[in-house]
Design a protein around this motif. Structure first.
Motif, short mmCIF file in Angstrom:
data_model
loop_
_atom_site.label_atom_id
_atom_site.label_comp_id
_atom_site.label_asym_id
_atom_site.label_seq_id
_atom_site.Cartn_x
_atom_site.Cartn_y
_atom_site.Cartn_z
N LEU A 174 26.08 24.10 18.59
CA LEU A 174 27.27 23.96 19.43
C LEU A 174 27.38 22.52 19.88
N ILE A 175 28.52 21.90 19.59
CA ILE A 175 28.80 20.52 19.99
C ILE A 175 29.83 20.55 21.11
N ILE A 176 29.48 19.95 22.24
CA ILE A 176 30.42 19.87 23.37
C ILE A 176 30.72 18.40 23.65
N GLY A 177 31.96 18.03 23.49
CA GLY A 177 32.33 16.63 23.74
C GLY A 177 33.69 16.30 23.14
N LYS A 178 34.27 15.25 23.66
CA LYS A 178 35.59 14.82 23.21
C LYS A 178 35.52 13.62 22.29
N GLU A 179 36.47 13.53 21.38
CA GLU A 179 36.62 12.31 20.59
C GLU A 179 37.10 11.22 21.54
N ASP A 180 36.54 10.03 21.41
CA ASP A 180 36.82 8.94 22.35
C ASP A 180 37.83 7.97 21.74
N ARG A 181 39.08 8.11 22.12
CA ARG A 181 40.14 7.28 21.55
C ARG A 181 40.04 5.82 21.98
N PHE A 182 39.27 5.55 23.04
CA PHE A 182 39.11 4.18 23.51
C PHE A 182 38.04 3.42 22.75
N SER A 183 37.14 4.15 22.08
CA SER A 183 35.97 3.51 21.47
C SER A 183 36.21 3.12 20.01
N PRO A 184 35.71 1.95 19.59
CA PRO A 184 35.81 1.55 18.18
C PRO A 184 34.91 2.41 17.29
N GLU A 185 34.04 3.22 17.91
CA GLU A 185 33.11 4.07 17.17
C GLU A 185 33.54 5.54 17.12
N SER A 186 34.75 5.82 17.52
CA SER A 186 35.21 7.21 17.61
C SER A 186 35.01 7.99 16.31
N VAL A 187 34.57 9.25 16.45
CA VAL A 187 34.29 10.11 15.30
C VAL A 187 35.24 11.30 15.30
N SER A 188 35.80 11.61 14.14
CA SER A 188 36.66 12.79 13.99
C SER A 188 35.77 13.99 13.68
N ILE A 189 35.48 14.79 14.68
CA ILE A 189 34.50 15.86 14.53
C ILE A 189 34.97 16.96 13.59
N HIS A 190 36.26 17.24 13.57
CA HIS A 190 36.75 18.35 12.75
C HIS A 190 36.56 18.09 11.26
N LYS A 191 36.61 16.84 10.86
CA LYS A 191 36.36 16.50 9.45
C LYS A 191 34.90 16.72 9.10
N LEU A 192 34.01 16.48 10.08
CA LEU A 192 32.57 16.61 9.83
C LEU A 192 32.10 18.05 9.74
N ILE A 193 32.69 18.91 10.56
CA ILE A 193 32.19 20.29 10.63
C ILE A 193 33.05 21.29 9.86
N LYS A 194 34.07 20.78 9.20
CA LYS A 194 34.98 21.65 8.44
C LYS A 194 34.21 22.52 7.45
N ASP A 195 34.52 23.80 7.41
CA ASP A 195 33.93 24.78 6.49
C ASP A 195 32.48 25.14 6.81
N ASN A 196 31.92 24.63 7.89
CA ASN A 196 30.56 25.01 8.28
C ASN A 196 30.65 26.05 9.40
N ILE A 197 30.46 27.29 9.05
CA ILE A 197 30.66 28.39 10.02
C ILE A 197 29.55 28.45 11.08
N ASN A 198 28.47 27.71 10.86
CA ASN A 198 27.36 27.72 11.82
C ASN A 198 27.47 26.63 12.88
N ILE A 199 28.52 25.82 12.78
CA ILE A 199 28.74 24.75 13.77
C ILE A 199 30.02 25.03 14.53
N SER A 200 29.93 25.01 15.86
CA SER A 200 31.10 25.21 16.71
C SER A 200 31.32 23.98 17.57
#
Length: 367
Positions: free
Chosen positions: A223-249
Motif C-alpha cells: 500500500l502506497i500512501i502519498g501524493k504526486e508532488d507537482r512542485f518538485s522536479p522529481e515528481s513521479v507518476s505513480i499510476h504508470k508505475l503500478i499499472k496492472d499490478n493487482i498487489n499494489i494499491s
C-alpha cells in the motif's frame, strides 16, 4: 506582543508538521504569520488567529532569478508584518531568510529539515553552489536547528557553521496520543507492506516498486500512501508505475494513518535522504518495524535488528533479503515491534514543541 514569521515551502508542511507549534505560539501570546506556497491545506488554518502570505513563485525551485523574486516578496512581507523572529524550514527558505537580517532587526532561526534534492540529484555543481550560498547566508543566522547528525557534521566540515548557536531536535516528532498501537484486525490477510511519503524520486519510489516486485512472497501486498508532488522536479507518476499490478494499491492521503500503520507488517521506506523522517517515527509509535537505506535521518533513527534494518543506499537486493527474512521470522518481527514502541517515546511532539518555544523565549532574554 511578540511576532514570529514562519516560512516553509507549502502550507501542507505547516498543517502536518508545525500545527502544534503554531497552536502553542498563539497560546503564548505570539502573533503568528505563515508564508508559503498555497495548497489545499490553507483552508485548515482559516479558524486560526494568524496572518498568511502566499508566495506565488515555486519555493522548491533552485532557479536563482526565482529565488531573488521570492526574497523581494519576503522583504516586503517583513516590512509590513515587522516580525521579531523569522523561522525558516526547507532548503530555499533557509537559504534566503537570513538575508532579511541585513534590512530588519530580527532574530533568524533556521531548521535544517534535510538537504533532499541537493544530495539526491547527484549534481555536484548544485551541491557546490548550495554550500557556498549556505556559508554566506548562515553568517546572518542566529540559531540553527538540526534534525540529524549527518547534516550537522556536513555543516561543520564545510564550515557553514562556526561559532553559531545550534540545537539538535528530532524534527517535529510524533503526536503519541494519535499514533499508537492497537489490536489488529482478525480478518487481516497476506503480508502487508506500507509506504507513506511524497511521490518523488528521492523518496525511493522507483526502488520501492523494484523491491516489491522482486520479493519471493506469494501473499504480499503493498500500500502506497502519498501524493504526486507537482512542485518538485522529481515528481513521479505513480499510476504508470503500478499499472496492472493487482498487489499494489495507492491512496493519495488519509486522516487515519495510524490505522494503516497498525494493519501493516513492515514499513518499507527506501528514501535517499531525510532530515528526520516523521513517517518512520509514526510507524515506531504504532509498533511497526521499519526498513530504510542508511542515509541521513534514517541512519539516526533506525537501530539495526532492534527497531528495523537499514541497508546500503541503492542496494535493492539487500532490502529484498531483509524483507524476506522478516517474513519468515514472525518472532523477530514481534520483538522489533515492542522495541519500536519503547523507542518512540523519545519523539513525543509535546516535548519537542516545548523545547522550540523555549529557544524562542531565550532569544528575547538575550536582547
Amino acid at each position: 506582543m511578540k511576532k514570529i514569521l514562519l516560512v516553509a515551502n507549502r502550507t501542507n508542511s505547516f498543517w502536518f508538521f508545525r500545527k502544534e507549534i503554531i497552536q502553542e505560539l498563539i497560546k503564548n501570546k505570539y502573533k503568528v504569520c505563515l508564508v508559503a506556497n498555497k495548497d489545499e491545506y490553507y483552508k485548515n488554518f482559516k479558524n486560526y488567529n494568524i496572518k498568511f502570505y502566499e508566495i506565488k513563485k515555486n519555493i522548491n525551485s533552485f532557479n536563482l532569478i526565482n529565488i531573488f523574486f521570492i526574497f523581494l516578496n519576503l522583504r516586503s512581507i517583513c516590512k509590513e508584518f515587522k516580525p521579531d523572529i523569522v523561522q525558516s524550514y526547507t532548503v530555499v527558505p533557509n537559504l534566503i531568510c537570513p538575508f532579511l537580517k541585513i534590512f530588519y532587526k530580527v532574530k533568524i532561526f533556521s531548521m535544517i529539515t534535510g538537504m533532499g534534492y541537493i544530495f539526491s540529484s547527484g549534481n555536484k555543481l548544485l551541491l557546490f553552489v548550495s554550500t557556498i550560498l549556505y556559508k554566506i547566508s548562515f553568517s546572518y543566522s542566529d540559531h540553527v536547528i538540526f534534525t540529524n547528525k549527518s547534516n550537522l557534521n556536513y555543516f561543520k566540515k564545510y564550515k557553514i557553521i562556526k561559532n553559531h548557536a545550534f540545537t539538535m531536535i528530532p524534527a517535529s516528532g510524533v503526536k503519541l496520543s494519535k499514533y499508537k498501537k492497537f489490536t489488529r484486525s482478525s480478518n487481516k490477510k497476506g503480508f502487508n507492506i506500507l509506504f507513506v511519503g511524497r511521490l518523488i524520486k528521492s523518496k525511493g519510489v522507483f526502488d520501492l516498486i523494484s523491491i516489491f516486485n522482486k520479493l519471493n512472497i506469494k501473499n504480499k501486498k503493498l500500500l502506497i500512501i502519498g501524493k504526486e508532488d507537482r512542485f518538485s522536479p522529481e515528481s513521479v507518476s505513480i499510476h504508470k508505475l503500478i499499472k496492472d499490478n493487482i498487489n499494489i494499491s495507492h491512496i493519495k492521503e488519509s486522516n487515519q494513518l495510524e490505522k494503516y500503520y497498525n494493519n501493516a507488517d513492515i514499513f518499507l521506506f527506501p528514501s535517499y535522504s531525510e532530515g528526520m523522517p516523521t513517517v518512520v517515527m509514526e510507524a515506531f509509535a504504532c509498533g511497526l518495524p521499519c526498513i530504510t537505506y542508511a542515509v541521513p535521518g534514517c541512519d539516526d533513527i533506525i537501530i539495526n535488528s532492534q527497531t528495523g534494518y537499514k541497508c546500503k543506499l541503492y542496494d535493492v537486493d539487500a532490502m529484498v533479503n531483509v524483507v524476506e527474512n522478516l517474513y519468515k521470522n514472525k518472532k523477530k518481527l514481534k520483538i522489533i515491534s515492542r522495541n519500536c514502541l519503547l523507542y518512540s517515546k523519545k519523539f513525543d511532539r509535546k516535548k519537542i514543541v516545548s523545547k522550540i518555544i523555549n529557544l524562542y523565549e531565550k532569544s528575547f532574554k538575550g536582547n
